[in-house]
Design a protein around this motif. Structure first.
Motif, PDB file in Angstrom:
ATOM      1  N   ALA A  41       0.833  -1.206   0.000  1.00  0.00           N
ATOM      2  CA  ALA A  41       0.000   0.000   0.000  1.00  0.00           C
ATOM      3  C   ALA A  41       0.865   1.252   0.000  1.00  0.00           C
ATOM      4  O   ALA A  41       0.522   2.251  -0.645  1.00  0.00           O
ATOM      5  CB  ALA A  41      -0.936  -0.011   1.204  1.00  0.00           C
ATOM      6  N   ASP A  42       1.998   1.225   0.718  1.00  0.00           N
ATOM      7  CA  ASP A  42       2.933   2.361   0.704  1.00  0.00           C
ATOM      8  C   ASP A  42       3.435   2.639  -0.709  1.00  0.00           C
ATOM      9  O   ASP A  42       3.487   3.780  -1.149  1.00  0.00           O
ATOM     10  CB  ASP A  42       4.130   2.095   1.614  1.00  0.00           C
ATOM     11  N   ALA A  43       3.824   1.584  -1.422  1.00  0.00           N
ATOM     12  CA  ALA A  43       4.336   1.746  -2.791  1.00  0.00           C
ATOM     13  C   ALA A  43       3.254   2.303  -3.705  1.00  0.00           C
ATOM     14  O   ALA A  43       3.514   3.200  -4.521  1.00  0.00           O
ATOM     15  CB  ALA A  43       4.856   0.406  -3.325  1.00  0.00           C
ATOM     16  N   CYS A  44       2.031   1.799  -3.577  1.00  0.00           N
ATOM     17  CA  CYS A  44       0.919   2.278  -4.406  1.00  0.00           C
ATOM     18  C   CYS A  44       0.583   3.736  -4.102  1.00  0.00           C
ATOM     19  O   CYS A  44       0.334   4.525  -5.013  1.00  0.00           O
ATOM     20  CB  CYS A  44      -0.312   1.407  -4.186  1.00  0.00           C
ATOM     21  N   LYS A  45       0.583   4.082  -2.825  1.00  0.00           N
ATOM     22  CA  LYS A  45       0.283   5.456  -2.428  1.00  0.00           C
ATOM     23  C   LYS A  45       1.328   6.419  -2.988  1.00  0.00           C
ATOM     24  O   LYS A  45       0.986   7.451  -3.562  1.00  0.00           O
ATOM     25  CB  LYS A  45       0.232   5.566  -0.910  1.00  0.00           C
ATOM     26  N   ALA A  46       2.596   6.078  -2.848  1.00  0.00           N
ATOM     27  CA  ALA A  46       3.673   6.964  -3.310  1.00  0.00           C
ATOM     28  C   ALA A  46       3.617   7.147  -4.821  1.00  0.00           C
ATOM     29  O   ALA A  46       3.680   8.276  -5.322  1.00  0.00           O
ATOM     30  CB  ALA A  46       5.030   6.404  -2.890  1.00  0.00           C
ATOM     31  N   SER A  47       3.493   6.059  -5.553  1.00  0.00           N
ATOM     32  CA  SER A  47       3.483   6.171  -7.013  1.00  0.00           C
ATOM     33  C   SER A  47       2.220   6.870  -7.500  1.00  0.00           C
ATOM     34  O   SER A  47       2.257   7.676  -8.424  1.00  0.00           O
ATOM     35  CB  SER A  47       3.648   4.796  -7.656  1.00  0.00           C
ATOM     36  N   GLY A  48       1.084   6.572  -6.867  1.00  0.00           N
ATOM     37  CA  GLY A  48      -0.165   7.219  -7.258  1.00  0.00           C
ATOM     38  C   GLY A  48      -0.160   8.706  -6.987  1.00  0.00           C
ATOM     39  O   GLY A  48      -0.630   9.499  -7.802  1.00  0.00           O
ATOM     40  N   LYS A  60      -3.443  16.935  -2.753  1.00  0.00           N
ATOM     41  CA  LYS A  60      -2.594  17.082  -1.575  1.00  0.00           C
ATOM     42  C   LYS A  60      -2.120  15.745  -1.023  1.00  0.00           C
ATOM     43  O   LYS A  60      -0.995  15.617  -0.574  1.00  0.00           O
ATOM     44  CB  LYS A  60      -3.342  17.850  -0.484  1.00  0.00           C
ATOM     45  N   ASP A  61      -3.000  14.750  -1.038  1.00  0.00           N
ATOM     46  CA  ASP A  61      -2.633  13.473  -0.436  1.00  0.00           C
ATOM     47  C   ASP A  61      -3.557  12.389  -0.963  1.00  0.00           C
ATOM     48  O   ASP A  61      -4.622  12.665  -1.513  1.00  0.00           O
ATOM     49  CB  ASP A  61      -2.743  13.556   1.092  1.00  0.00           C
ATOM     50  N   VAL A  62      -3.136  11.147  -0.782  1.00  0.00           N
ATOM     51  CA  VAL A  62      -3.941   9.976  -1.113  1.00  0.00           C
ATOM     52  C   VAL A  62      -3.989   9.099   0.128  1.00  0.00           C
ATOM     53  O   VAL A  62      -2.944   8.792   0.704  1.00  0.00           O
ATOM     54  CB  VAL A  62      -3.332   9.177  -2.288  1.00  0.00           C
ATOM     55  N   GLU A  63      -5.179   8.744   0.560  1.00  0.00           N
ATOM     56  CA  GLU A  63      -5.340   7.840   1.697  1.00  0.00           C
ATOM     57  C   GLU A  63      -5.943   6.540   1.190  1.00  0.00           C
ATOM     58  O   GLU A  63      -7.013   6.544   0.593  1.00  0.00           O
ATOM     59  CB  GLU A  63      -6.255   8.444   2.759  1.00  0.00           C
ATOM     60  N   ILE A  64      -5.251   5.440   1.419  1.00  0.00           N
ATOM     61  CA  ILE A  64      -5.745   4.136   1.000  1.00  0.00           C
ATOM     62  C   ILE A  64      -6.509   3.513   2.157  1.00  0.00           C
ATOM     63  O   ILE A  64      -6.011   3.442   3.276  1.00  0.00           O
ATOM     64  CB  ILE A  64      -4.587   3.238   0.547  1.00  0.00           C
TER      65      ILE A  64
END
Length: 122
Positions: A41-48, A60-64
């Motif tokens: 999830a960290d990798a997906c959040k950063a790339s997204g 501003k941000d993405v919350e999974i």
């Protein structure tokens, strides 16, 4: 924990700070684990987030939402590119206005690198 260790901890003459310290350390480590995202999830959040900010600087941000996320282990390839994990779930994209949940799909390759992250309205 052995019987002798338990008796030592419960001995009325021992320093009660030992018990309190152990209990506090356990509580802190449990709380830290609950707040930690999975590596996938960290990798997906950063790339997204990088991709979204390139298209829309107001992001501003993405919350999974980890409760909705499904982490699917895969051992396959797309042409010559190894695919190790696929993550599907809901994400909230924080913009200047209110955020609505979106479905996201993230494909992860070797060494945990996010190869593709897509977001779509429901």
């Amino acid at each position: 924990m052995g019987w002798r260790n338990l008796l030592w901890l419960l001995d009325a003459h021992r320093d009660r700070r030992v018990i309190l310290t152990a209990a506090l350390a356990s509580a802190i480590s449990t709380a830290a684990l609950a707040e930690t995202l999975s590596p996938e999830a960290d990798a997906c959040k950063a790339s997204g987030l990088i991709a979204l900010k390139q298209r829309s600087p107001q992001v501003k941000d993405v919350e999974i939402d980890l409760d909705s996320a499904r982490i699917i282990n895969a051992d396959t390839k797309i042409e010559d590119v190894p695919i190790k994990t696929v993550v599907i779930g809901e994400a909230y994209i924080e913009r200047a206005k209110s955020a609505k949940p979106q479905t996201f799909v993230c494909i992860i390759g070797d060494k945990g690198k996010a190869l593709l992250t897509l977001f779509t309205d429901k």
